[in-house]
Structures are given as structure tokens and as C-alpha cells.
Design a protein around this motif. Structure first.
Motif, PDB file in Angstrom:
ATOM      1  N   ARG A  24       0.837  -1.205   0.000  1.00 55.54           N
ATOM      2  CA  ARG A  24       0.000   0.000   0.000  1.00 55.54           C
ATOM      3  C   ARG A  24       0.876   1.262   0.000  1.00 55.54           C
ATOM      4  NH1 ARG A  24      -4.593   0.538  -1.722  1.00 55.54           N
ATOM      5  NH2 ARG A  24      -3.357   1.905  -2.965  1.00 55.54           N
ATOM      6  N   ALA A  25       1.917   1.267   0.836  1.00 52.85           N
ATOM      7  CA  ALA A  25       2.801   2.434   0.917  1.00 52.85           C
ATOM      8  C   ALA A  25       3.505   2.671  -0.422  1.00 52.85           C
ATOM      9  CB  ALA A  25       3.825   2.256   2.029  1.00 52.85           C
ATOM     10  N   LEU A  26       4.007   1.606  -1.046  1.00 53.05           N
ATOM     11  CA  LEU A  26       4.679   1.755  -2.341  1.00 53.05           C
ATOM     12  C   LEU A  26       3.736   2.341  -3.392  1.00 53.05           C
ATOM     13  CD1 LEU A  26       6.690  -1.590  -2.448  1.00 53.05           C
ATOM     14  CD2 LEU A  26       7.644   0.721  -2.279  1.00 53.05           C
ATOM     15  N   SER A  27       2.509   1.842  -3.437  1.00 49.23           N
ATOM     16  CA  SER A  27       1.542   2.340  -4.416  1.00 49.23           C
ATOM     17  C   SER A  27       1.177   3.798  -4.163  1.00 49.23           C
ATOM     18  CB  SER A  27       0.271   1.485  -4.380  1.00 49.23           C
ATOM     19  OG  SER A  27       0.557   0.181  -4.797  1.00 49.23           O
ATOM     20  N   ASP A  28       0.899   4.141  -2.894  1.00 51.65           N
ATOM     21  CA  ASP A  28       0.500   5.515  -2.563  1.00 51.65           C
ATOM     22  C   ASP A  28       1.626   6.518  -2.821  1.00 51.65           C
ATOM     23  OD1 ASP A  28      -1.956   4.521  -1.836  1.00 51.65           O
ATOM     24  OD2 ASP A  28      -1.628   4.715   0.325  1.00 51.65           O
ATOM     25  N   VAL A  29       2.845   6.146  -2.425  1.00 43.58           N
ATOM     26  CA  VAL A  29       3.972   7.059  -2.621  1.00 43.58           C
ATOM     27  C   VAL A  29       4.259   7.231  -4.110  1.00 43.58           C
ATOM     28  CG1 VAL A  29       6.455   7.374  -2.236  1.00 43.58           C
ATOM     29  CG2 VAL A  29       4.982   6.629  -0.353  1.00 43.58           C
ATOM     30  N   ALA A  30       4.246   6.148  -4.862  1.00 44.11           N
ATOM     31  CA  ALA A  30       4.496   6.243  -6.306  1.00 44.11           C
ATOM     32  C   ALA A  30       3.430   7.105  -6.989  1.00 44.11           C
ATOM     33  CB  ALA A  30       4.537   4.853  -6.927  1.00 44.11           C
ATOM     34  N   GLY A  32       1.705   9.552  -5.587  1.00 47.45           N
ATOM     35  CA  GLY A  32       1.969  10.931  -5.185  1.00 47.45           C
ATOM     36  C   GLY A  32       3.128  11.531  -5.954  1.00 47.45           C
ATOM     37  N   VAL A  33       4.159  10.738  -6.208  1.00 44.11           N
ATOM     38  CA  VAL A  33       5.327  11.204  -6.968  1.00 44.11           C
ATOM     39  C   VAL A  33       4.910  11.569  -8.396  1.00 44.11           C
ATOM     40  CG1 VAL A  33       7.510  10.429  -8.000  1.00 44.11           C
ATOM     41  CG2 VAL A  33       7.040   9.963  -5.589  1.00 44.11           C
ATOM     42  N   VAL A  34       4.119  10.699  -9.024  1.00 44.31           N
ATOM     43  CA  VAL A  34       3.684  10.949 -10.400  1.00 44.31           C
ATOM     44  C   VAL A  34       2.696  12.116 -10.468  1.00 44.31           C
ATOM     45  CG1 VAL A  34       2.364   9.951 -12.325  1.00 44.31           C
ATOM     46  CG2 VAL A  34       4.122   8.595 -11.171  1.00 44.31           C
ATOM     47  N   ASP A  35       1.751  12.175  -9.536  1.00 45.87           N
ATOM     48  CA  ASP A  35       0.724  13.229  -9.554  1.00 45.87           C
ATOM     49  C   ASP A  35       1.280  14.619  -9.276  1.00 45.87           C
ATOM     50  OD1 ASP A  35      -1.151  11.293 -10.084  1.00 45.87           O
ATOM     51  OD2 ASP A  35      -1.934  11.215  -8.026  1.00 45.87           O
ATOM     52  N   HIS A  36       2.311  14.709  -8.414  1.00 42.26           N
ATOM     53  CA  HIS A  36       2.778  16.023  -7.959  1.00 42.26           C
ATOM     54  C   HIS A  36       4.228  16.336  -8.333  1.00 42.26           C
ATOM     55  CE1 HIS A  36      -0.997  16.143  -5.837  1.00 42.26           C
ATOM     56  NE2 HIS A  36      -0.695  15.015  -5.226  1.00 42.26           N
ATOM     57  N   SER A  37       4.858  15.463  -9.084  1.00 38.75           N
ATOM     58  CA  SER A  37       6.252  15.665  -9.540  1.00 38.75           C
ATOM     59  C   SER A  37       7.192  16.023  -8.404  1.00 38.75           C
ATOM     60  CB  SER A  37       6.301  16.739 -10.631  1.00 38.75           C
ATOM     61  OG  SER A  37       5.514  16.349 -11.738  1.00 38.75           O
ATOM     62  N   LYS A  38       7.010  15.354  -7.260  1.00 33.95           N
ATOM     63  CA  LYS A  38       7.888  15.557  -6.102  1.00 33.95           C
ATOM     64  C   LYS A  38       8.459  14.201  -5.700  1.00 33.95           C
ATOM     65  CE  LYS A  38       5.064  19.294  -4.169  1.00 33.95           C
ATOM     66  NZ  LYS A  38       4.240  19.668  -3.001  1.00 33.95           N
ATOM     67  N   VAL A  39       9.506  14.227  -4.894  1.00 33.22           N
ATOM     68  CA  VAL A  39      10.171  13.004  -4.443  1.00 33.22           C
ATOM     69  C   VAL A  39       9.436  12.415  -3.240  1.00 33.22           C
ATOM     70  CG1 VAL A  39      12.329  12.060  -3.506  1.00 33.22           C
ATOM     71  CG2 VAL A  39      12.404  13.808  -5.275  1.00 33.22           C
ATOM     72  N   GLY A  40       9.263  11.112  -3.237  1.00 29.62           N
ATOM     73  CA  GLY A  40       8.687  10.396  -2.104  1.00 29.62           C
ATOM     74  C   GLY A  40       9.727   9.442  -1.533  1.00 29.62           C
ATOM     75  N   SER A  60      11.879  -6.504  15.099  1.00 25.70           N
ATOM     76  CA  SER A  60      11.157  -5.243  15.209  1.00 25.70           C
ATOM     77  C   SER A  60      11.156  -4.636  13.804  1.00 25.70           C
ATOM     78  CB  SER A  60      11.850  -4.321  16.202  1.00 25.70           C
ATOM     79  OG  SER A  60      11.204  -3.073  16.245  1.00 25.70           O
ATOM     80  N   HIS A  61       9.970  -4.540  13.192  1.00 23.12           N
ATOM     81  CA  HIS A  61       9.882  -4.081  11.808  1.00 23.12           C
ATOM     82  C   HIS A  61       9.148  -2.739  11.754  1.00 23.12           C
ATOM     83  CE1 HIS A  61       5.949  -6.214  12.110  1.00 23.12           C
ATOM     84  NE2 HIS A  61       6.681  -7.177  12.629  1.00 23.12           N
ATOM     85  N   THR A  62       9.804  -1.793  11.081  1.00 18.71           N
ATOM     86  CA  THR A  62       9.273  -0.436  10.952  1.00 18.71           C
ATOM     87  C   THR A  62       9.088  -0.102   9.485  1.00 18.71           C
ATOM     88  OG1 THR A  62      10.428   0.251  12.964  1.00 18.71           O
ATOM     89  CG2 THR A  62       9.692   2.003  11.476  1.00 18.71           C
ATOM     90  N   LEU A  63       7.926   0.431   9.172  1.00 14.25           N
ATOM     91  CA  LEU A  63       7.644   0.949   7.836  1.00 14.25           C
ATOM     92  C   LEU A  63       7.414   2.445   7.989  1.00 14.25           C
ATOM     93  CD1 LEU A  63       6.971   0.679   4.810  1.00 14.25           C
ATOM     94  CD2 LEU A  63       4.614   0.204   5.490  1.00 14.25           C
ATOM     95  N   ASP A  64       8.209   3.230   7.299  1.00 12.71           N
ATOM     96  CA  ASP A  64       8.118   4.687   7.357  1.00 12.71           C
ATOM     97  C   ASP A  64       8.039   5.187   5.915  1.00 12.71           C
ATOM     98  OD1 ASP A  64       8.292   7.370   7.981  1.00 12.71           O
ATOM     99  OD2 ASP A  64      10.334   7.270   8.776  1.00 12.71           O
ATOM    100  N   PHE A  65       7.030   6.014   5.608  1.00 18.81           N
ATOM    101  CA  PHE A  65       6.950   6.524   4.246  1.00 18.81           C
ATOM    102  C   PHE A  65       6.515   7.978   4.229  1.00 18.81           C
ATOM    103  CE2 PHE A  65       2.710   4.774   4.942  1.00 18.81           C
ATOM    104  CZ  PHE A  65       1.865   5.726   4.395  1.00 18.81           C
ATOM    105  N   VAL A  66       6.957   8.671   3.162  1.00 23.85           N
ATOM    106  CA  VAL A  66       6.606  10.063   2.916  1.00 23.85           C
ATOM    107  C   VAL A  66       5.979  10.130   1.529  1.00 23.85           C
ATOM    108  CG1 VAL A  66       7.461  12.415   2.671  1.00 23.85           C
ATOM    109  CG2 VAL A  66       8.533  10.876   4.331  1.00 23.85           C
ATOM    110  N   GLU A  67       4.701  10.502   1.503  1.00 28.18           N
ATOM    111  CA  GLU A  67       3.950  10.599   0.248  1.00 28.18           C
ATOM    112  C   GLU A  67       3.775  12.076  -0.120  1.00 28.18           C
ATOM    113  OE1 GLU A  67      -0.610   9.865  -1.288  1.00 28.18           O
ATOM    114  OE2 GLU A  67       0.043   8.921   0.563  1.00 28.18           O
ATOM    115  N   PRO A  68       4.249  12.494  -1.291  1.00 32.92           N
ATOM    116  CA  PRO A  68       4.060  13.886  -1.695  1.00 32.92           C
ATOM    117  C   PRO A  68       2.581  14.206  -1.937  1.00 32.92           C
ATOM    118  CG  PRO A  68       5.557  12.724  -3.206  1.00 32.92           C
ATOM    119  CD  PRO A  68       4.984  11.716  -2.279  1.00 32.92           C
ATOM    120  N   THR A  69       2.177  15.392  -1.534  1.00 30.58           N
ATOM    121  CA  THR A  69       0.818  15.867  -1.791  1.00 30.58           C
ATOM    122  C   THR A  69       0.908  17.196  -2.547  1.00 30.58           C
ATOM    123  OG1 THR A  69       0.674  17.049   0.308  1.00 30.58           O
ATOM    124  CG2 THR A  69      -0.085  14.762   0.299  1.00 30.58           C
TER     125      THR A  69
END
Length: 115
Positions: A24-30, A32-40, A60-69
């Protein structure tokens, strides 16, 4: 020791939920990157520590993501722990095959009655 099967490993973390969260994170970030031409960014962090004196480890598993808006970014992170066994097959959820026969006929604790 064999190399750990990474597909099985990620599907074992948090009963498969962690693997779904990564997808889900990979899809959402990708998107956001395409829609807003910013780095995720998507970061997966694993910490491993031994549980007592056993052949088990706590992952201990951590998932951290930054989605451009449009006007900034959306950030989320989650951290959970999953215990796994260190076996000859690599890291596994079960120490032995849970579908294997526990006893042979000769080792069975209760003998069958002869009729």
C-alpha cells in the motif's frame, strides 16, 4: 543454514499485514510522486534481538513513508514486533513443520487396541 526466503519472511511479519502495508505504501507514494512531480520515500527498518537464551529472535519491523501531496507531504510510520525461529531453513515462523506427523505408529503414546 539456508538463506531465508524473503517472500515467506515478509509474509510472516505481523501475520502478513506488514507485507500488505508495504504494498500500500509503495503504491501511494508512487502515485503521489507521479501526480505532484515531487520526491517520495519508503523506508523499511528491521531490528533483530535474541529472545532469552533460545533460538528465537524478535524482529522489530518499521515501515516509514513520505507521500508527496499538492501542498506538502503526508508521513506515516508503524513499528511492531514478530518472534521468529532461527533454523537450518533460515528465519521461520515455526521451528518445525506444523503439518508433520508428531509421532510414528511405534512412538505413539497410546497403542491401538487389538480386536
Amino acid at each position: 543454514m539456508k538463506a531465508t526466503d524473503t517472500n515467506d519472511f515478509f509474509n510472516s511479519l505481523n501475520a502478513g499485514v506488514f507485507s500488505q502495508q508495504i504494498g500500500r505504501a509503495l503504491s501511494d507514494v508512487a502515485a503521489g510522486v507521479v501526480d505532484h512531480s515531487k520526491v517520495g520515500e519508503v523506508t523499511i527498518k528491521l531490528k533483530i534481538k535474541q529472545i532469552g537464551q533460545s533460538n528465537q529472535v524478535a524482529i522489530s519491523h518499521t515501515l516509514d513513508f513520505v507521500e508527496p501531496t499538492k501542498r506538502g507531504k503526508r508521513r506515516e510510520d508503524t513499528t511492531l514486533d514478530t518472534p521468529l525461529y532461527v533454523t537450518a531453513q533460515g528465519l521461520t515462523l515455526f521451528q518445525t513443520d506444523p503439518t508433520a506427523q508428531l509421532f510414528t505408529r511405534d512412538e505413539a503414546p497410546v497403542k491401538a487396541r487389538e480386536v
